[in-house]
Design an enzyme around this catalytic site. Structure first.
Site, short mmCIF file in Angstrom:
data_model
loop_
_atom_site.label_atom_id
_atom_site.label_comp_id
_atom_site.label_asym_id
_atom_site.label_seq_id
_atom_site.Cartn_x
_atom_site.Cartn_y
_atom_site.Cartn_z
N GLU A 58 -7.24 19.75 13.42
CA GLU A 58 -8.62 19.50 13.00
C GLU A 58 -9.40 18.97 14.19
OE1 GLU A 58 -8.40 16.73 9.76
OE2 GLU A 58 -7.63 15.12 10.97
N GLY A 77 10.07 -1.13 -3.32
CA GLY A 77 8.71 -1.06 -3.87
C GLY A 77 8.57 0.14 -4.80
N LYS A 86 15.86 -9.17 -0.84
CA LYS A 86 16.34 -8.42 -2.02
C LYS A 86 17.78 -7.93 -1.86
CE LYS A 86 12.24 -8.17 -4.29
NZ LYS A 86 11.22 -7.13 -4.31
N HIS A 134 -10.41 11.59 8.27
CA HIS A 134 -9.37 10.93 9.06
C HIS A 134 -9.97 10.14 10.22
CE1 HIS A 134 -6.39 14.18 7.60
NE2 HIS A 134 -6.09 13.04 7.02
N GLU A 188 6.48 2.78 -4.66
CA GLU A 188 6.45 4.05 -3.95
C GLU A 188 7.79 4.31 -3.27
OE1 GLU A 188 2.99 6.29 -1.51
OE2 GLU A 188 3.46 4.30 -0.80
#
Lengths: 293, 374
Positions: free
Chosen positions: A212, A18, A43, A251, A20
């Site tokens: 966080e 792909g 592929k 998030h 990315e």
């Protein structure tokens, strides 16, 4: 030696063809990561950045050895891809997928735990041992962040990683291994499960955690410190001290529900356990200095 | 995504959990058309997403049609309620609590049950945790007989009561799985004089990452506190509105949350939290349009430290946004990361000063909002 990833890992890349996947596979190789083959169903026979592509992990393993898997696979297919890697005997896996369904996160984590595998992610930028190897989408070329050194970093947030780690470097330190556990409400590997690796690593002198609001991962770190399982100096930065209750701050995992997940509880637990907790990113460097001199 | 009670109860019904007979009404006219089918007294419940509806006067038992219509009218016209549920009143002998949620550390589903219904479970967990029966369930192995025995006997149920309870529990667990729930809760679960169970209320929160395979649910204005929050959600950009005067336009959830803290530490106040990182980093124009909708904002503060979200791309987006909207309020930028030198030049060409330290940028925004500098 570094933790989780260095040049000795033989890494297969799922979803390497792909946009990315191919872009970051090249960067992983450029930084020194030993990428042995890629997997994209349908592929086989193609090459990406010089590495051969196979339909399946099983077919790739007939020609190559691999012990580590990097996934550039969309969230909806991540569970299947991770199970494929686990079934093939792979025990170190990183997934950057942002949006893995909650129940599948539970199933993946449960499967990984029952076979002793460490799956890092999702919704993370990945893992890096600067100067050695990288798995994920980390901009190792930003020198004021990804400088090799002796501080271990664990983080729940990609954007905050750059902000806080830059302060570590500014204070004269560098990074041994940085592990992004991701921002999901069910991180597949939790902070406290990584701590023993940093504890055992002779190249890590201290650990910085970037946490966080929400969840209980920071409290679990404090428990590991209290029990004596982790004894190195530890500095934490925790975002969301002034966040309103009941609001999801970006998030999926960053929300206070009822009495769980408040930053105050995390700060208290870590402080009692002997860690230092920074109110601002700029305090992280000086605090490291305080603990290490 | 949190569902309304009527949606949760429809999901319950599909999975075989007994619920009272009910009708959804969206206007006083629909209420008067349907009310004749109910025997009195019946219950009228505002369909809003906030908790504590009883105390807020959003649920009421009505004794006759006249009271029903009057109360329904009040809800629609004075309380701004968009939908109400007319429901049969349940004659009950007892109330229980039953829920299924997730335990991230154990990687299991967690069933929570309590023999006292109608409770605030968080409060009970803090004050009398021994009253809550907990059971973890591995998703792949599923709910089995011993889990149900642990819970039913733990609650002091046996015989026909336990049998009927186990049917509800089994159906609730099935609904938890089927609807990809983050939380599914029946509180109270009524026990009738005939040893049957009926869901008095219903709560169902579907995991946001699973919405693509849960068709038929749409976000509505009711899911948000402000119009702009709703518009931002439709545009796919995380946005929260507050009462302050500094508009945050930042990339990355963790960084934006931290800038939010730093503003508060510096004595400033946030007008809105907007996060355009991840796949949205090319959408500075959309982001700024949302920020400018907030009339309280006196300054826009842009802080990014991008990985994939390249600094030059963000800066170019900012230039497009400035050209398009010509904002009348000042903009403070701290845009760093990949290709930041290029980004700094783009920002200078806009006549702005590219800052590179977050705390310096925060201080500047706070000073501008306070009128100390322009």
């Amino acid at each position: 030696m570094s933790i989780f990833i260095d040049r000795s890992n033989k890494v297969l890349v799922q979803g390497a063809t792909g946009k990315e996947g191919s872009y970051w596979t090249k960067h992983m190789q450029d930084m020194g990561t030993n990428v042995v083959f890629g997997v994209t169903p349908g592929k086989e026979g193609q090459r990406v950045e010089g590495i051969p592509i196979y339909h399946t992990i099983r077919r790739g393993l007939q020609d190559h050895d691999a012990d580590t898997a990097m996934l550039f696979v969309p969230p909806a297919f991540t569970k299947d891809a991770i199970f494929e890697a686990l079934d093939a005997g792979i025990r170190k896996i990183v997934t950057i997928a942002d949006g893995i369904p909650l129940h599948e996160l539970l199933q993946i984590r449960s499967a990984a735990r029952s076979c002793g595998a460490m799956v890092v992610g999702g919704n993370t930028s990945g893992v890096i041992s600067p100067g050695k190897a990288m798995m994920g989408v980390l901009p190792y070329w930003i020198e004021r962040v990804y400088k090799p050194g002796r501080i271990g970093v664990m983080t729940r947030s990609g954007s905050l990683t750059n902000e806080v780690t830059a302060e570590v470097v500014k204070a004269g330190y560098g990074v041994s291994t940085l592990m992004g556990v991701g921002g999901d409400s069910v991180p597949l590997t939790r902070f406290a499960e990584i701590l023993p690796l940093y504890q055992a690593d002779p190249e890590t002198d201290a650990v910085v955690i970037i946490g966080e609001l929400g969840g209980t991962m920071e409290e679990e770190v404090a428990e590991a410190m209290e029990s004596g399982a982790f004894t190195k100096p530890l500095v934490a930065f925790i975002g969301g001290r002034t966040a309103p209750r009941g609001k999801r701050m970006g998030h999926a995992g960053a929300i206070v529900t009822g009495s769980k997940g408040t930053v105050e509880a995390k700060v208290d637990a870590l402080t009692i356990a002997g860690g230092l907790v920074a109110r601002k990113p700029s305090m992280v460097g000086p605090m490291l200095h305080e603990l290490m001199t | 995504m949190k569902l309304f009670e009527y949606q949760a109860k429809e999901a319950f019904r599909q999975c075989g959990i007994p619920v009272p007979q009910s009708v959804l009404a969206c206007s006083p006219g629909e209420v008067s058309g349907a009310i004749g089918d109910f025997s009195m007294p019946c219950v009228i419940k505002a369909q809003v997403l906030q908790g504590g509806r009883g105390k807020a006067g959003l649920v009421r038992v009505v004794r006759n049609e006249k009271d029903a219509l009057e109360y329904a009218r009040t809800l629609f016209e004075e309380r701004g309620v968009r939908r109400i549920l007319l429901e049969d009143a349940v004659d009950f002998a007892g109330e229980l609590y039953l829920a299924v949620t997730v335990d991230p550390a154990r990687a299991k589903a967690t069933i929570l049950a309590c023999a006292e219904g109608g409770v605030d479970i968080e409060e009970l967990a803090a004050t009398a945790p021994e009253k809550i029966v907990t059971q973890h369930v591995d998703l792949d192995r599923g709910l089995s007989g011993h889990h149900m025995r642990n819970i039913a006997f733990g609650l002091g149920l046996n015989g026909e009561k336990a049998k009927a309870f186990n049917k509800v529990l089994s159906a609730l667990y099935q609904a938890f799985r089927k609807f990809d729930a983050e939380l599914i809760e029946i509180n109270p679960l009524f026990l009738t004089g005939e040893d049957t169970f009926v869901a008095g209320d219903g709560k169902l929160v579907i995991d946001d990452n699973s919405m693509s395979r849960q068709p038929g649910y749409e976000i509505t204005r009711d899911h948000y506190d402000h119009d702009v929050e709703y518009e931002a959600a439709l545009a796919g950009i995380p946005y929260l509105q507050f009462d302050g005067d500094i508009s945050l336009m930042c990339a990355g959830a963790g960084l934006t949350t931290t800038v939010f803290d730093l503003i508060n530490y510096a004595g400033g106040s946030v007008a809105n939290y907007l996060e355009f990182g991840g796949p949205n980093y090319t959408r500075a124009v959309d982001a700024m349009e949302l920020c400018l909708r907030n009339e309280k904002a006196k300054v826009i503060l842009i802080v990014t430290f991008g990985t994939v979200a390249r600094a030059d791309v963000i800066a170019r987006g900012l230039a497009d946004a400035v050209a398009r909207f010509r904002p009348s309020i000042p903009i403070v930028t701290c845009i760093r990361g990949t290709n930041e030198e290029e980004a700094f030049q783009i920002i200078r060409d806009l006549g702005l000063t590219p800052l590179s330290e977050t705390e310096e940028a925060v201080q500047r925004a706070v000073d501008i909002a306070a009128g100390r500098v322009s």
